[in-house]
Design an enzyme around this catalytic site. Structure first.
Site, PDB file in Angstrom:
ATOM      1  N   TYR A 187       3.905   6.345   1.472  1.00 49.66           N
ATOM      2  CA  TYR A 187       4.985   6.991   0.739  1.00 49.66           C
ATOM      3  C   TYR A 187       4.515   8.226  -0.015  1.00 49.66           C
ATOM      4  CZ  TYR A 187       6.480   2.103   1.227  1.00 49.66           C
ATOM      5  OH  TYR A 187       6.759   0.857   1.697  1.00 49.66           O
TER       6      TYR A 187
ATOM      7  N   PRO B  68       0.833  -1.210   0.000  1.00 46.05           N
ATOM      8  CA  PRO B  68       0.000   0.000   0.000  1.00 46.05           C
ATOM      9  C   PRO B  68       0.864   1.255   0.000  1.00 46.05           C
ATOM     10  CG  PRO B  68      -0.900  -1.609   1.505  1.00 46.05           C
ATOM     11  CD  PRO B  68       0.402  -2.183   1.008  1.00 46.05           C
ATOM     12  N   CYS B  69       0.544   2.187  -0.876  1.00 47.92           N
ATOM     13  CA  CYS B  69       1.471   3.283  -1.150  1.00 47.92           C
ATOM     14  C   CYS B  69       1.152   4.566  -0.404  1.00 47.92           C
ATOM     15  CB  CYS B  69       1.512   3.563  -2.650  1.00 47.92           C
ATOM     16  SG  CYS B  69      -0.089   4.032  -3.342  1.00 47.92           S
ATOM     17  N   GLN B  70       0.060   4.617   0.371  1.00 49.69           N
ATOM     18  CA  GLN B  70      -0.280   5.885   1.010  1.00 49.69           C
ATOM     19  C   GLN B  70       0.831   6.382   1.929  1.00 49.69           C
ATOM     20  OE1 GLN B  70      -2.220   3.251   0.772  1.00 49.69           O
ATOM     21  NE2 GLN B  70      -4.258   3.835   0.097  1.00 49.69           N
TER      22      GLN B  70
END
Length: 420
Positions: free
Chosen positions: A122, A118-120
Site C-alpha cells: 500500500y 504487511p504494508c509495502q
C-alpha cells in the site's frame, strides 16, 4: 483482557497492549527473526513478572545463550508465538493452536484482535516505482485473512493498522472492500489517520488506525488526547556513546538518563545498553553526510541530491528522490518517518552530530520508534533494521491500548467522532 496479534512483526503494537495489562493469546508472524524477537520479549515480560530480570540481563551481556534464556521461561508463554505465514493452507493449523492456547488458559473468548497486514503493497513510494501501481500485489488481499479471524473468534473489538496509502490503493476501491467485508462480518467500523508524534513519539509517522466493534455492543472509536511536550530529538540521543562508522559500543552509557527517556519509558537506571551498532560508510558518503549536516545546521535546509558535486554522485537520476541523503534533525521535536529502507542503507537517517558522520545505530533507530532500551531485537543487523522500520511505535500503541481498555470497561464517555 486478552488479545491475538496478527502479522505481529517485532511486536511494537503488542508491546503497547501488554503494558496496559492485556494478555497475549497468540502472536502470528511469518518472519523467523521477528518471531525470535517476539520470543525474547516474551521472556523479558515473564522474567520481569517473576522478579528474575538478572537472567535477562545475563543474556544481554552475552553470559548465557538464547536456549538458556528460553529454558527459564514457562513453555506456555513461548508457545503463544507462532512463526507461520497466514494463508489458506495454514489457517486451520493456526486456529487449532490458538484453540489449544485458549483451552490451556481456561479462556472462552477473545477480547481484542490487533494487527496490520504487511504494508509495502500500500506504500505510496512503492506504487510510484511500480507501473501497475501494486494493484495486483497479493499482499493487498491479506486483509481477507484478517477477517477470517474476526469470523472465527468474534472479538468484542479489533484494531487494524496500516499506512495511509491503503486509503487510495486501487483508486480507493481496496479500502472500501476492506470496510465492506468487515461490516458484513458483523462489525461497526471507523478509521482515522493518527500521527505517532501525538503520542509522545519523537517522530512524524502517520498511520491509518481502523477500529471495529461488534454490532449491538455499545462501543465507539475512542478519542485520543494529544501529549504535549517540549522535548527534542537530541534528547533521544544525548546519553549514548559517540560511535565511528562500523563501531559497536554496548553495555555502558555516556551519561545518566534525561527527563524524556525516563518520563516516556525509554530508559531507566537499571538498563544495559545493547545494539548500539553503527554500519560502515565509505569516505565519499561521509563527505556527503558532512554537507547534509552543515546545510541543516546553518540554513535549516535539506540537502538535495543535485547539491552533491557530480563527481561524488553514485546515481544518474537527478530528477526524483532528491532527498535520498537526509539528516535526522536533532534540534526539533520529531524525526522524519522511520521506514524499513534503513535496512538497505543509512543515507536517509544521518546522525545529526557532525563529529560522527554516520547513519543511526540500531539502538538510535529503535529509540526513534520509541522502543525501550531493554527491548532486544534478534537477527543480523539488516533484519533488525527491517523489524524496527516496519514496527508500530510502542508508545503510540500503549496510548491506544489504554483508551481501548477503558472503552471495554465502560469507563470512556462517548465523544464527538470524526471519520476520514
Amino acid at each position: 483482557m486478552n488479545f491475538i496479534d496478527l502479522f505481529a512483526g517485532a511486536g511494537g503494537l503488542s508491546e503497547g497492549f501488554i503494558r496496559q495489562g492485556f494478555e497475549p493469546i497468540a502472536h502470528i508472524e511469518m518472519d523467523r527473526y521477528a518471531s525470535l524477537t517476539l520470543k525474547t520479549r516474551a521472556a523479558f515480560h515473564y522474567l520481569k513478572e517473576h522478579e528474575k530480570l538478572e537472567i535477562y540481563h545475563a543474556y544481554l551481556r552475552g553470559e548465557i545463550d538464547q536456549s538458556k534464556l528460553y529454558s527459564e521461561v514457562d513453555a506456555k508463554v513461548l508457545n503463544t508465538i507462532m512463526n507461520m505465514e497466514i494463508s489458506d493452507s495454514t489457517i486451520e493449523e493456526i486456529f487449532r493452536t490458538i484453540d489449544d492456547n485458549l483451552k490451556e488458559k481456561g479462556i472462552s473468548s477473545i477480547d481484542v484482535l490487533i494487527g496490520g497486514p504487511p504494508c509495502q503493497a500500500y506504500s505510496l513510494v512503492g506504487r510510484a516505482r511500480d507501473p501497475y501501481k501494486k494493484e495486483n500485489d497479493p499482499r493487498n488481499y491479506l486483509y481477507q485473512q484478517y477477517v477470517k479471524f474476526l469470523e472465527k473468534y468474534e472479538p468484542k473489538l479489533f484494531l487494524f493498522e496500516n499506512v495511509p496509502g491503503i486509503l487510495t490503493a486501487g483508486k480507493g476501491h481496496l479500502f472500501e472492500d476492506v470496510k465492506r467485508i468487515m461490516d458484513e462480518s458483523g462489525y461497526s467500523i471507523e478509521a482515522k489517520v493518527l500521527d505517532a508524534s501525538s503520542f509522545g513519539v519523537l517522530q512524524k509517522r502517520k498511520r491509518v488506525i481502523l477500529v471495529g466493534w461488534k454490532k449491538g455492543i455499545n462501543l465507539f472509536y475512542p478519542e485520543f488526547n494529544e501529549i504535549s511536550h517540549n522535548f527534542l530529538v537530541n534528547d533521544l540521543l544525548s546519553d549514548l556513546p559517540v560511535l565511528n562508522p562500523g563501531e559497536t559500543k554496548d553495555y555502558h552509557y555516556h551519561s545518566s538518563p534525561n527527563q524524556y527517556l525516563m518520563d516516556f519509558g525509554i530508559r531507566d537506571e537499571n538498563d544495559i545498553l545493547v545494539q548500539h551498532i553503527s554500519r560502515s560508510h565509505n569516505s565519499r558518503d561521509r563527505e556527503i553526510y558532512k554537507s547534509a549536516i552543515k546545510k541543516w545546521n546553518t540554513e535549516k535546509k535539506r540537502l538535495k541530491y543535485t547539491d552533491v558535486p557530480e563527481g561524488e554522485r553514485t546515481h544518474k537520476n537527478v530528477t526524483s528522490f532528491l532527498d535520498r541523503f537526509k539528516v535526522v534533525a536533532g534540534d526539533i521535536g520529531y524525526s522524519h518517518t522511520m521506514v524499513a529502507h534503513i535496512a538497505k542503507d543509512g543515507h536517509y537517517y544521518i546522525h545529526p552530530d557532525i563529529n560522527q558522520l554516520r547513519s543511526l545505530s540500531v539502538r538510535e533507530a529503535a529509540r526513534i520508534q520509541s522502543f525501550p532500551d531493554n527491548f532486544y531485537f534478534e537477527g543480523p543487523r539488516t533484519a533488525v533494521f527491517t523489524q524496527i522500520g516496519n514496527a508500530v511505535p510502542p508508545l503510540m500503541a500503549e496510548n491506544i491500548a489504554k483508551e481501548i481498555s477503558l472503552l471495554l470497561q465502560g469507563k470512556l464517555p462517548r465523544q464527538i467522532e470524526l471519520t476520514i
